[in-house]
Design a protein around this motif. Structure first.
Motif, mmCIF file in Angstrom:
data_model
loop_
_atom_site.group_PDB
_atom_site.id
_atom_site.type_symbol
_atom_site.label_atom_id
_atom_site.label_comp_id
_atom_site.label_asym_id
_atom_site.label_seq_id
_atom_site.Cartn_x
_atom_site.Cartn_y
_atom_site.Cartn_z
ATOM 1 N N ASP A 132 27.603 23.019 31.438
ATOM 2 C CA ASP A 132 26.974 24.332 31.512
ATOM 3 C C ASP A 132 26.706 24.676 32.972
ATOM 4 O O ASP A 132 26.767 23.818 33.850
ATOM 5 N N ARG A 163 30.712 39.415 21.192
ATOM 6 C CA ARG A 163 29.625 39.969 22.001
ATOM 7 C C ARG A 163 28.562 40.573 21.119
ATOM 8 O O ARG A 163 28.849 41.353 20.209
ATOM 9 N N ASP A 164 27.302 40.207 21.373
ATOM 10 C CA ASP A 164 26.166 40.802 20.688
ATOM 11 C C ASP A 164 25.871 42.150 21.344
ATOM 12 O O ASP A 164 25.459 42.193 22.507
ATOM 13 N N THR A 211 22.025 42.462 22.788
ATOM 14 C CA THR A 211 21.592 41.704 23.969
ATOM 15 C C THR A 211 22.640 41.643 25.061
ATOM 16 O O THR A 211 22.327 41.350 26.214
ATOM 17 N N ALA A 233 24.871 39.398 25.175
ATOM 18 C CA ALA A 233 25.315 38.005 25.279
ATOM 19 C C ALA A 233 26.671 37.834 24.605
ATOM 20 O O ALA A 233 26.969 38.475 23.595
ATOM 21 N N VAL A 234 27.500 36.969 25.176
ATOM 22 C CA VAL A 234 28.816 36.673 24.618
ATOM 23 C C VAL A 234 28.812 35.242 24.088
ATOM 24 O O VAL A 234 28.380 34.313 24.777
ATOM 25 N N TYR A 235 29.287 35.078 22.860
ATOM 26 C CA TYR A 235 29.374 33.757 22.249
ATOM 27 C C TYR A 235 30.831 33.306 22.258
ATOM 28 O O TYR A 235 31.738 34.092 21.970
ATOM 29 N N ILE A 251 29.649 25.910 20.266
ATOM 30 C CA ILE A 251 29.547 27.350 20.472
ATOM 31 C C ILE A 251 28.738 27.542 21.744
ATOM 32 O O ILE A 251 27.598 27.078 21.844
ATOM 33 N N ARG A 252 29.318 28.215 22.722
ATOM 34 C CA ARG A 252 28.666 28.421 24.014
ATOM 35 C C ARG A 252 28.162 29.861 24.105
ATOM 36 O O ARG A 252 28.695 30.770 23.452
ATOM 37 N N LYS A 253 27.160 30.071 24.952
ATOM 38 C CA LYS A 253 26.599 31.406 25.158
ATOM 39 C C LYS A 253 26.758 31.794 26.620
ATOM 40 O O LYS A 253 26.364 31.038 27.512
ATOM 41 N N ASP A 277 25.926 34.715 29.456
ATOM 42 C CA ASP A 277 25.093 35.870 29.770
ATOM 43 C C ASP A 277 25.757 36.675 30.878
ATOM 44 O O ASP A 277 25.701 36.330 32.044
#
Length: 374
Positions: free
Chosen positions: A224, A240-241, A244, A246-248, A257-259, A261
């Motif tokens: 990370d 993408r949310d 927020t 944020a991209v998953y 599963i990575r997040k 920002d």
């Protein structure tokens, strides 16, 4: 098999899409179907046995469907992998139609949708304006479908290490598998075999968002962090949310599963703003123009002194010049108007439609003879 959570069966499901009411769509690849899950109950939206048929519901046929994308109008776009097509499904009627490609024929040909050809389309995305984008794993390309015409956005059919360039054939990818459309209409691409996430603009230029893009060294693994410090292992799916930003990321061979920002709704969209500046208005941040390489300057929005990881579209001017459209990486051609002039360098940048005017705290004088800031 259809039915509830314990009865339904899938065979190598790939792409997912959902609507605002919570209906989930699944590309059930090895069953050659697109499935629908409503309140836990699975049914077949379209498809039956392997093949190619444009009809309605189970009369239609797919061949290993992969990526899915749903438009706000309820049209489901399908990357029909082994038919080398992009198909559409009307989610209300179940009617299937071919949007682009020639059934069973693969090559790299741009042009009208009826004659243009694709090769193993893997991921598909659709913008709010209805423009459709496709990643092709086999030919390492990003294609666009707009107003009945297929064009190449980026890529050159040659797999290999990451190459970020200007112009649609200058950037290189290696088996890209997923993509999403971002609010500024750029694309985020999962460059799977380069173990990186790339940002692509409509002029074909690209940059590496996260992942190792040096010519030597190990570029895969798990770590990370930010930018080049991040390690992934065959990233594929992206989501993408919209709330927020944020991209998953489905980091396939890391089984995680990575997040990510991207901070697309804040000043972080103006080149990776530091935590100290996060949340401040753009006017509160004092970017400084810095020298990077011959004929190239850039804007440091956080004082970190490193080349920004992200980019946005900006207009540039001095207090004596007119606006010029540039990226925040400013090249020689875009600063021609600054030669021999003193004055504040001002950027008017747009992120999600909001304009900001930002300027360095002091007047700048540019010297073109020694290529450095005075």
């Amino acid at each position: 098999a259809e039915g509830g959570p314990q009865q339904a069966r899938f065979n190598q499901p790939h792409g997912l899409a959902s609507d605002s009411s919570g209906v989930l769509y699944v590309a059930d690849s090895y069953n050659h179907r697109v499935r629908k899950i409503v309140k836990g109950v699975t049914s077949t939206l379209a498809g039956s046995s392997i093949g190619y048929v444009d009809k309605t519901k189970t009369q239609a046929k797919f061949k290993y469907p992969r990526g899915l994308a749903l438009s706000s109008q309820g049209t489901l776009y399908v990357a029909d992998y082994s038919n080398h097509l992009v198909r559409t499904i009307d989610t209300k009627s179940g009617k299937v139609a071919t949007l682009a490609g020639v059934p069973g024929k693969y090559s790299w040909v741009d042009g009208p949708v009826a004659t243009a050809t694709l090769h193993n389309p893997t991921g598909v995305a659709v913008g709010t304006d209805g423009v459709v984008f496709v990643v092709e794993r086999a030919y390492h390309l990003i294609r666009k479908i707009e107003k009945g015409v297929v064009t190449t956005v980026a890529g050159n059919q040659v797999p290999g290490k990451i190459v970020n360039g200007k112009g649609r054939y200058a950037s290189s990818f290696n088996q890209p598998r997923g993509l999403i459309v971002l609010p500024d209409k750029s694309l985020l691409v999962a460059d799977s075999y380069n173990h990186a996430l790339r940002r692509v603009w409509m002029d074909g230029s690209s940059t590496t968002v996260v992942g190792f893009d040096k010519p030597s060294g190990s570029n895969y693994g798990f770590n990370d962090g930010q930018g080049g410090a991040v390690r992934m292992y065959y990233p594929s799916g992206l989501l993408r949310d919209p709330t927020t930003g944020a991209v998953y990321v489905a980091d396939t061979n890391n089984h995680r599963i990575r997040k990510l920002d991207l901070a697309l709704t804040s000043c972080a969209a103006l080149r990776g703003v530091s935590k100290a500046n996060a949340g401040k208005s753009c006017k509160a941040i004092k970017p400084v123009a810095k020298y990077d390489s011959p004929g190239k300057y850039w804007v440091d929005t956080d004082g970190a002194g490193s080349l920004p990881a992200f980019r946005t579209e900006c207009d540039m001017k001095t207090d004596k010049g007119g606006w010029t459209r540039v990226h925040s990486n400013i090249d020689e051609a875009s600063v021609t108007q600054l030669r021999g002039k003193k004055g504040k360098l001002m950027l008017k940048c747009s992120d999600t439609g909001t304009e900001h005017v930002i300027s360095p705290p002091t007047a700048l004088k540019w010297s073109w003879s020694d290529k450095k800031q005075l």
